[in-house]
Design a protein around this motif. Structure first.
Motif, PDB file in Angstrom:
ATOM      1  N   ASP A 108      29.378  40.868  46.590  1.00  0.00           N
ATOM      2  CA  ASP A 108      30.166  41.791  45.759  1.00  0.00           C
ATOM      3  C   ASP A 108      31.650  41.761  46.142  1.00  0.00           C
ATOM      4  O   ASP A 108      32.521  41.843  45.281  1.00  0.00           O
ATOM      5  N   PHE A 109      31.925  41.654  47.425  1.00  0.00           N
ATOM      6  CA  PHE A 109      33.310  41.574  47.925  1.00  0.00           C
ATOM      7  C   PHE A 109      34.030  40.385  47.296  1.00  0.00           C
ATOM      8  O   PHE A 109      35.140  40.515  46.789  1.00  0.00           O
ATOM      9  N   TYR A 110      33.392  39.223  47.329  1.00  0.00           N
ATOM     10  CA  TYR A 110      34.028  38.026  46.768  1.00  0.00           C
ATOM     11  C   TYR A 110      34.171  38.130  45.251  1.00  0.00           C
ATOM     12  O   TYR A 110      35.206  37.744  44.694  1.00  0.00           O
ATOM     13  N   GLU A 111      33.173  38.674  44.585  1.00  0.00           N
ATOM     14  CA  GLU A 111      33.273  38.838  43.132  1.00  0.00           C
ATOM     15  C   GLU A 111      34.418  39.785  42.784  1.00  0.00           C
ATOM     16  O   GLU A 111      35.136  39.559  41.802  1.00  0.00           O
ATOM     17  N   LYS A 112      34.621  40.815  43.599  1.00  0.00           N
ATOM     18  CA  LYS A 112      35.734  41.747  43.387  1.00  0.00           C
ATOM     19  C   LYS A 112      37.082  41.020  43.483  1.00  0.00           C
ATOM     20  O   LYS A 112      38.054  41.416  42.847  1.00  0.00           O
ATOM     21  N   HIS A 113      37.103  39.930  44.237  1.00  0.00           N
ATOM     22  CA  HIS A 113      38.330  39.147  44.406  1.00  0.00           C
ATOM     23  C   HIS A 113      38.415  37.960  43.444  1.00  0.00           C
ATOM     24  O   HIS A 113      39.198  37.044  43.650  1.00  0.00           O
ATOM     25  N   GLY A 114      37.617  37.972  42.396  1.00  0.00           N
ATOM     26  CA  GLY A 114      37.728  36.971  41.345  1.00  0.00           C
ATOM     27  C   GLY A 114      36.856  35.739  41.501  1.00  0.00           C
ATOM     28  O   GLY A 114      36.992  34.779  40.743  1.00  0.00           O
ATOM     29  N   TYR A 115      35.948  35.749  42.447  1.00  0.00           N
ATOM     30  CA  TYR A 115      35.034  34.619  42.640  1.00  0.00           C
ATOM     31  C   TYR A 115      33.824  34.794  41.734  1.00  0.00           C
ATOM     32  O   TYR A 115      33.386  35.912  41.481  1.00  0.00           O
ATOM     33  N   THR A 116      33.283  33.668  41.263  1.00  0.00           N
ATOM     34  CA  THR A 116      32.089  33.701  40.437  1.00  0.00           C
ATOM     35  C   THR A 116      31.005  32.836  41.076  1.00  0.00           C
ATOM     36  O   THR A 116      31.299  31.793  41.672  1.00  0.00           O
ATOM     37  N   VAL A 117      29.772  33.266  40.923  1.00  0.00           N
ATOM     38  CA  VAL A 117      28.626  32.529  41.465  1.00  0.00           C
ATOM     39  C   VAL A 117      28.411  31.283  40.614  1.00  0.00           C
ATOM     40  O   VAL A 117      28.335  31.365  39.393  1.00  0.00           O
ATOM     41  N   PHE A 118      28.309  30.129  41.279  1.00  0.00           N
ATOM     42  CA  PHE A 118      27.979  28.903  40.551  1.00  0.00           C
ATOM     43  C   PHE A 118      26.633  28.339  40.997  1.00  0.00           C
ATOM     44  O   PHE A 118      26.134  27.369  40.424  1.00  0.00           O
TER      45      PHE A 118
END
Length: 142
Positions: A108-118
């Protein structure tokens, strides 16, 4: 006759990289670039409280490790460390930054920073957990 034997990993990896480099040039015409490493730590009153490491290779930076002491979480330190790794990626002219994390860590932390799961891998590195692979495309117009 083909023979097999064990070889120190460092020596074997150098030989393997040489073979892969030659193949890449042959097939794509693109020469290898030497990876560039990044390491940043945070201290308070001389105590180690967190850090981040990353490696840039060609057009991609991979954040290898990012961790913050549990007493310093939720205060923005992880965000500051991640932003420093992203700045390193920008300086290296990377187009993509990647990171992996476990389901019990910081997805969730990384997604909050604009990262997307690939991608994701269930039961890795042990049964009952999922490893997530995330990416962020970098904009060099900044």
């Amino acid at each position: 006759m083909i023979e097999f034997e064990k070889l120190a990993i460092e020596t074997n990896e150098k030989k393997l990289i040489s073979l892969l480099d030659a193949h890449q040039i042959e097939v794509t015409g693109v020469a290898q670039h030497k990876p560039t490493d990044f390491s940043l730590v945070a201290y308070e009153a001389g105590a180690y409280i967190g850090g981040v490491t990353a490696t840039n290779w060609m057009n991609t930076t991979h954040v290898s490790l990012l961790a913050v002491d549990k007493n310093y979480r939720k205060h923005g330190l992880g965000s500051k460390l991640l932003l420093q790794a992203e700045q390193f990626a920008q300086e290296q002219k990377a187009e993509i930054i990647t990171i992996s994390t476990q389901d019990y860590q910081a997805k969730d932390f990384y997604e909050k920073h604009g990262y997307t799961v690939f991608g994701q891998l269930a039961d890795s590195p042990f049964k009952g957990t999922t490893k997530y692979y995330l990416e962020k495309r970098l904009n060099h117009d900044k």
